[in-house]
Design a protein around this motif. Structure first.
Motif, PDB file in Angstrom:
ATOM      1  N   ALA A 153       0.829  -1.208   0.000  1.00  0.00           N
ATOM      2  CA  ALA A 153       0.000   0.000   0.000  1.00  0.00           C
ATOM      3  C   ALA A 153       0.863   1.257   0.000  1.00  0.00           C
ATOM      4  O   ALA A 153       0.537   2.249  -0.665  1.00  0.00           O
ATOM      5  CB  ALA A 153      -0.935  -0.009   1.203  1.00  0.00           C
ATOM      6  N   ILE A 154       1.967   1.243   0.737  1.00  0.00           N
ATOM      7  CA  ILE A 154       2.868   2.402   0.757  1.00  0.00           C
ATOM      8  C   ILE A 154       3.468   2.629  -0.617  1.00  0.00           C
ATOM      9  O   ILE A 154       3.569   3.769  -1.100  1.00  0.00           O
ATOM     10  CB  ILE A 154       3.970   2.207   1.823  1.00  0.00           C
ATOM     11  CG1 ILE A 154       3.363   2.207   3.225  1.00  0.00           C
ATOM     12  CG2 ILE A 154       5.033   3.303   1.691  1.00  0.00           C
ATOM     13  CD1 ILE A 154       4.357   1.882   4.321  1.00  0.00           C
ATOM     14  N   ALA A 155       3.872   1.534  -1.271  1.00  0.00           N
ATOM     15  CA  ALA A 155       4.437   1.650  -2.619  1.00  0.00           C
ATOM     16  C   ALA A 155       3.427   2.261  -3.585  1.00  0.00           C
ATOM     17  O   ALA A 155       3.764   3.141  -4.391  1.00  0.00           O
ATOM     18  CB  ALA A 155       4.887   0.277  -3.116  1.00  0.00           C
ATOM     19  N   LEU A 156       2.182   1.815  -3.498  1.00  0.00           N
ATOM     20  CA  LEU A 156       1.146   2.353  -4.380  1.00  0.00           C
ATOM     21  C   LEU A 156       0.841   3.811  -4.047  1.00  0.00           C
ATOM     22  O   LEU A 156       0.526   4.601  -4.944  1.00  0.00           O
ATOM     23  CB  LEU A 156      -0.121   1.500  -4.273  1.00  0.00           C
ATOM     24  CG  LEU A 156       0.023   0.034  -4.720  1.00  0.00           C
ATOM     25  CD1 LEU A 156      -1.287  -0.708  -4.534  1.00  0.00           C
ATOM     26  CD2 LEU A 156       0.487  -0.046  -6.167  1.00  0.00           C
ATOM     27  N   ALA A 157       0.954   4.175  -2.776  1.00  0.00           N
ATOM     28  CA  ALA A 157       0.736   5.572  -2.384  1.00  0.00           C
ATOM     29  C   ALA A 157       1.821   6.480  -2.953  1.00  0.00           C
ATOM     30  O   ALA A 157       1.555   7.633  -3.318  1.00  0.00           O
ATOM     31  CB  ALA A 157       0.690   5.687  -0.867  1.00  0.00           C
TER      32      ALA A 157
END
Length: 380
Positions: A153-157
């Motif tokens: 999720a952090i990567a996608l953010a």
């Protein structure tokens, strides 16, 4: 190679951040493919400016050549710089990119550009590079933990935040490029495949909501894609004329500088978004297939260079560079032959535009930089 030898080799490489001898170890297959595409791009741009007066030729063909020259210089400089040093600076690049996007939104609302002297700069183009480097930095440090959804999720953010800022600039086409870019990089990093499948299904389920959020002109583009005759004087006109240009080229084309759709001003945006239509009209089916084959070979070689690098940061950096260029190639050509709605993405090496050409050449330089250093991570 013992652990001590590897450590000493890495220490030496960190001390020598810049090494001009790397220019002697280029991947010449990739260089030749880039040279062939750049030559075709120059030839096509000369034709696109031909016949409209000497001043216009100078303004477009000469500038296109200047963008190529400056981009080539940047690419060669990047080859000489240790990409790991640049990746370590990625968070700084990311903050600067976000600041540039926000500044453009505040000071030039409704515009995607700001000017530096006589040149226009499009921050969203360089934001793609910032996202690639930042994801390479983040994912190489996360490692196997990317299989856990919070890290994914952090990567996608990281890709999502600038994407939303670009959408706010009414540049949906550029914003969309961040999605496949992020997916390719997290996939390369080893995320769980079912996480990506679930996100894709969620995206499909939310499409009705996304449709309601589109601007009226964006909805019109989708409707026109389904039936161009519904708006023959607006978006439909572009699609109809692009198809006429490509089809009129037939097998061998009309010849360089002989494209009537371009030189009689029937085809809009023939230097940028619809440059492939000009190519199809003047070089024909054979010329278009050759260019597609060159792009395919270029992208495949890029992915091979990525796969050959055992350093996670290098592997991810090269994969991200190839992914963003692949999206542009696929979408631009698909729009030209009426397989996708108009989104306004330029074609690498061929379309006119300084910001995107420099972004393209920086991607090429990054791939070459990864390749010349892949040996220092190999076990011997």
């Amino acid at each position: 190679m013992s652990q001590l030898e590897r450590d000493l080799r890495l220490m030496d490489s960190h001390i020598r951040i810049v090494n001009w001898r790397n220019l002697g170890h280029l991947d010449w297959l990739l260089v030749l493919l880039v040279a062939a595409l750049a030559y075709i791009g120059l030839s096509n741009m000369y034709s696109a400016s031909h016949g409209h007066g000497a001043g216009e030729v100078t303004a477009h063909f000469a500038r296109h050549g200047m963008f190529l020259a400056v981009g080539t210089l940047l690419a060669l400089i990047l080859v000489c710089i240790d990409y790991r040093f640049l990746v370590s600076l990625a968070p700084l690049f990311y903050v600067i990119a976000l600041a540039a996007l926000i500044t453009t939104l505040v000071l030039r609302p409704g515009s995607r550009w700001f000017r530096i002297g006589p040149f226009g700069v499009q921050p969203s183009e360089f934001t793609k590079l910032a996202v690639i480097f930042t994801l390479a930095w983040y994912l190489s440090r996360v490692g196997p933990r990317i299989r856990k959804f919070p890290y994914l999720a952090i990567a996608l953010a990281i890709a999502g935040i600038p994407s939303f800022l670009v959408v706010a600039q009414s540049d949906l086409g550029t914003a969309i490029t961040f999605i496949p870019l992020a997916f390719v990089m997290v996939f390369t990093a080893g995320c769980r495949k079912w996480h990506l499948v679930a996100l894709i299904l969620l995206g499909v389920a939310l499409m009705p909501v996304a449709w309601m959020k589109l601007e009226p002109y964006q909805r019109d583009r989708v409707k026109t894609f389904i039936d161009p005759t519904t708006a023959p004087a607006d978006e439909g006109y572009q699609i109809i004329q692009a198809k006429i240009a490509v089809g009129s080229g037939q097998m061998w084309g009309k010849g360089v500088g002989q494209g009537t759709q371009t030189h009689l001003r029937f085809l809009p945006e023939y230097r940028t978004d619809f440059i492939f239509s000009l190519l199809g009209e003047e070089r024909g089916f054979v010329g278009a297939v050759i260019v597609i084959a060159l792009f395919t070979a270029f992208l495949m070689r890029g992915f091979m260079l990525s796969a050959e690098c055992t350093d996670p940061a290098g592997n991810l950096l090269a994969a991200g560079c190839v992914a963003v260029l692949a999206v542009h190639v696929f979408v631009n050509i698909a729009i030209t032959i009426h397989l996708m709605p108009i989104t306004g993405l330029p074609l690498p090496f061929l379309s006119y535009g300084g910001s995107f050409y420099l972004t393209t050449m920086i991607c090429v330089g990054s791939m070459l930089s990864v390749n010349v250093r892949k040996g220092m991570f190999s076990e011997k």
